[in-house]
Design a protein around this motif. Structure first.
Motif, short mmCIF file in Angstrom:
data_model
loop_
_atom_site.label_atom_id
_atom_site.label_comp_id
_atom_site.label_asym_id
_atom_site.label_seq_id
_atom_site.Cartn_x
_atom_site.Cartn_y
_atom_site.Cartn_z
N ALA A 81 16.93 22.35 48.73
CA ALA A 81 17.45 23.30 47.70
C ALA A 81 17.30 23.12 46.19
CB ALA A 81 18.96 23.78 48.07
N MET A 82 17.64 22.07 45.79
CA MET A 82 17.70 21.77 44.34
C MET A 82 16.16 21.79 43.95
SD MET A 82 20.35 18.53 44.16
CE MET A 82 20.17 18.34 42.21
N ILE A 83 15.31 21.49 44.84
CA ILE A 83 13.81 21.50 44.31
C ILE A 83 13.45 22.79 43.65
CG2 ILE A 83 11.24 21.16 45.07
CD1 ILE A 83 12.70 18.53 46.74
N PRO A 84 13.49 23.89 44.49
CA PRO A 84 13.05 25.23 44.06
C PRO A 84 14.04 25.60 43.00
CG PRO A 84 13.99 25.22 46.26
CD PRO A 84 13.69 23.96 45.98
N MET A 85 15.41 25.34 43.04
CA MET A 85 16.22 25.85 42.10
C MET A 85 15.76 25.17 40.50
SD MET A 85 19.96 25.07 43.23
CE MET A 85 20.95 26.27 44.51
N ASN A 86 15.21 23.95 40.63
CA ASN A 86 14.90 23.51 39.13
C ASN A 86 13.42 23.34 38.95
OD1 ASN A 86 17.22 21.41 38.14
ND2 ASN A 86 17.42 21.72 40.46
N LEU A 87 12.47 23.65 40.10
CA LEU A 87 10.93 23.23 39.77
C LEU A 87 10.53 24.68 39.74
CD1 LEU A 87 10.32 20.11 41.61
CD2 LEU A 87 11.27 20.30 39.14
N LEU A 88 10.92 25.61 40.11
CA LEU A 88 10.20 27.20 40.47
C LEU A 88 9.93 27.64 38.90
CD1 LEU A 88 11.89 29.29 43.07
CD2 LEU A 88 9.62 28.49 42.97
N GLY A 89 10.70 27.38 37.82
CA GLY A 89 10.51 27.98 36.44
C GLY A 89 10.18 29.26 36.71
N GLU A 90 9.03 29.89 35.84
CA GLU A 90 8.79 31.50 36.01
C GLU A 90 7.98 31.82 37.06
OE1 GLU A 90 9.16 33.48 32.85
OE2 GLU A 90 10.42 32.01 32.10
N ILE A 107 11.25 23.86 54.26
CA ILE A 107 10.61 25.23 54.26
C ILE A 107 11.64 26.31 54.37
CG2 ILE A 107 9.37 26.77 55.34
CD1 ILE A 107 7.27 24.38 55.88
N ALA A 108 12.40 25.94 55.35
CA ALA A 108 13.49 26.90 55.43
C ALA A 108 14.41 27.18 54.05
CB ALA A 108 14.38 26.58 56.68
N GLU A 109 14.53 25.97 53.82
CA GLU A 109 15.69 26.23 52.30
C GLU A 109 14.93 26.69 51.21
OE1 GLU A 109 19.58 25.26 51.35
OE2 GLU A 109 18.82 25.40 53.35
N ALA A 110 13.61 26.33 51.18
CA ALA A 110 12.92 26.99 50.07
C ALA A 110 12.86 28.34 50.08
CB ALA A 110 11.58 26.29 49.86
N LYS A 111 12.62 29.10 51.22
CA LYS A 111 12.54 30.50 51.45
C LYS A 111 13.76 31.43 50.90
CE LYS A 111 9.25 30.64 55.25
NZ LYS A 111 9.18 30.90 56.68
N ARG A 112 14.92 30.83 50.75
CA ARG A 112 16.14 31.21 50.22
C ARG A 112 15.69 31.70 48.61
NH1 ARG A 112 20.92 30.30 53.25
NH2 ARG A 112 20.58 28.75 54.82
N TYR A 113 14.81 30.82 48.01
CA TYR A 113 14.69 30.90 46.62
C TYR A 113 13.25 31.39 46.23
CZ TYR A 113 18.86 28.11 46.97
OH TYR A 113 20.11 27.42 47.35
N ALA A 216 15.94 24.83 35.10
CA ALA A 216 16.34 25.27 36.30
C ALA A 216 16.58 26.80 36.19
CB ALA A 216 17.82 24.58 36.51
N LEU A 217 16.59 27.45 37.64
CA LEU A 217 17.11 28.83 37.59
C LEU A 217 18.48 28.95 37.11
CD1 LEU A 217 16.17 29.66 41.41
CD2 LEU A 217 14.65 29.94 39.15
N GLU A 218 18.52 30.18 36.21
CA GLU A 218 19.88 30.49 35.54
C GLU A 218 21.18 30.32 36.37
OE1 GLU A 218 22.30 31.11 32.42
OE2 GLU A 218 20.22 31.00 32.37
N SER A 219 21.01 30.83 37.56
CA SER A 219 21.93 30.50 38.56
C SER A 219 22.40 29.18 39.22
CB SER A 219 21.79 31.67 39.90
OG SER A 219 20.70 31.13 40.50
N MET A 223 26.01 20.86 38.81
CA MET A 223 25.72 19.73 39.69
C MET A 223 24.40 19.67 40.23
SD MET A 223 27.70 17.14 40.35
CE MET A 223 27.47 16.64 41.80
N PHE A 224 23.69 20.79 40.40
CA PHE A 224 22.48 21.07 41.23
C PHE A 224 21.18 20.96 40.13
CE2 PHE A 224 24.51 23.28 44.97
CZ PHE A 224 25.09 22.41 45.38
N ARG A 225 21.52 20.83 38.88
CA ARG A 225 20.57 20.77 37.87
C ARG A 225 20.22 19.12 37.69
NH1 ARG A 225 20.34 25.16 34.00
NH2 ARG A 225 21.74 26.93 34.85
N TYR A 226 18.90 18.97 37.70
CA TYR A 226 18.48 17.59 37.35
C TYR A 226 18.64 17.43 35.83
CZ TYR A 226 15.86 17.87 41.84
OH TYR A 226 15.38 17.83 43.07
N ALA A 227 18.78 18.26 34.94
CA ALA A 227 19.09 17.97 33.52
C ALA A 227 20.33 17.30 33.56
CB ALA A 227 18.79 19.31 32.86
#
Length: 360
Positions: A81-90, A107-113, A216-219, A223-227
């Motif tokens: 989950a953290m990967i799409p939250m942090n790496l999707l950007g725009e 894949i299943a987790e990424a599809k949430r984002y 990262a996504l605004e939401s 704790m889930f932000r790599y930064a």
């Protein structure tokens, strides 16, 4: 009781020398009068342990200076989950390569984002191989490309690093990290649960290129932000201190063996020994195409599955433990990570030959 040969896929065996050192330091680390488990993560004693562990990992893997190393909690599954939250950007989508159970979970987790493009899948052949570079159908505007270099359950391993153009390559290396040298600069991010080749369960390593941090996504929770973890040297909250300490001991152990080049030679020889035993017999079989076989996880089946229970029972009686295959695929699986000595593989091969002679 004497030590057994533990072929578990994870949590897996740790080097005996590491366990012995941890045992010796359990009550008093380096004259501090404390166990590492009792130390403040912000005290000078643990800060020195943490810094040395990171330095040794950077040396072992030749991690470039423009990559951050994080020591996190939550296992590799949290990274799904953290990967799409942090790496999707725009961007709205990402590419995923599907080669087995862990790819499917990511894949299943990424599809949430985001929109997920399956760049390639080997599900149609029961995940018995990896796709070639030519078979990858990569998107023109993917935020990143994710793959699992080694599938723990199926025993399938990529024999190459995919080329992904401008899209950063993200790799779940939970069951293959530190088993051989890799070119970290080929990746945007590498992550791995510790409980196979690094240390005990509860610790996750993430190695992230600088330019992928901070968008990262605004939401995304703090704790889930790599930064967040970069800005706080992996100590935004109390980290898994004892796992971090044990990982540091494993890194020292690897350096003492001669580093990852030496470990690669040891691992390749162990895997070849076991595959030769399987291939040289009509009694055993391995379902994976030879060019995609894992060094770390070796599944095999018996010609007569009715003998599976007897095989496992006899193996346990001679100290060969945790050989039952994953419930989703059956058969047997020998996980032969860094800490499994060649002697353990030799003893397994000897037992396999003895069992065949009695039941073949």
């Amino acid at each position: 009781m004497s030590r057994v040969f533990n072929f578990s896929a994870g949590p897996a065996a740790l080097p005996q020398a590491v366990l012995e050192q941890a045992q010796a330091e359990m009550l008093d680390w380096n004259g501090s009068g404390m166990s590492v488990m009792e130390m403040s993560h912000r005290g000078k004693e643990f800060m020195s342990i943490a810094a040395e562990a990171e330095a040794d990992l950077r040396e072992l893997m030749a991690i470039p200076d423009n990559y951050k190393v994080l020591f996190l909690q939550g296992g590799a599954s949290s990274q799904f989950a953290m990967i799409p939250m942090n790496l999707l950007g725009e961007k709205k989508g990402a590419d995923y390569i599907n080669t087995g159970a862990w790819s499917k979970k990511a894949i299943a987790e990424a599809k949430r984002y985001c929109d997920v493009n399956i760049a390639a899948t080997t599900e149609g052949t029961s995940f018995s191989s990896t796709p070639t570079q030519a078979e990858l159908n990569l998107s023109a505007d993917a935020a990143y490309v994710h793959y699992t270099p080694n599938e723990t359950i199926g025993g399938v391993e990529f024999p190459y690093i995919p080329e992904t153009g401008d899209a950063p390559l993200i790799a779940d290396m939970s069951s293959t990290i530190l088993s051989r040298p890799i070119d970290v600069s080929r990746y945007g991010m590498i992550y791995a649960g510790a409980q196979k080749n690094i240390g005990p369960a509860g610790l996750t390593i993430a190695i992230i290129r600088d330019d992928l941090i901070g968008d990262a996504l605004e939401s995304t929770p703090s704790m889930f932000r790599y930064a967040t973890h970069v800005d706080n040297d992996s100590m935004y909250n109390t980290p898994p201190t004892y796992g971090w300490y044990l990982a540091g001991l494993v890194f020292k152990w690897l350096k003492g063996l001669g580093g990852l080049e030496a470990m690669a030679g040891i691992n390749q020889a162990k895997a070849q020994l076991l595959y030769d035993a399987v291939d040289g017999s009509d009694f055993y079989a391995n379902p994976v195409e030879k060019e995609s076989r894992s060094w770390m996880n070796v599944p095999f089946t018996l010609a007569n599955p009715d003998l599976d229970a007897e095989f496992l029972k006899g193996a346990q009686e001679v100290g060969l433990m945790t050989l039952k295959g994953h419930r989703s695929v059956g058969g047997m699986r020998a996980s032969i990570y860094n800490a499994m000595p060649r002697e353990g593989v030799e003893r397994l091969v000897e037992y396999m030959q003895e069992f065949e002679s009695k039941n073949g």
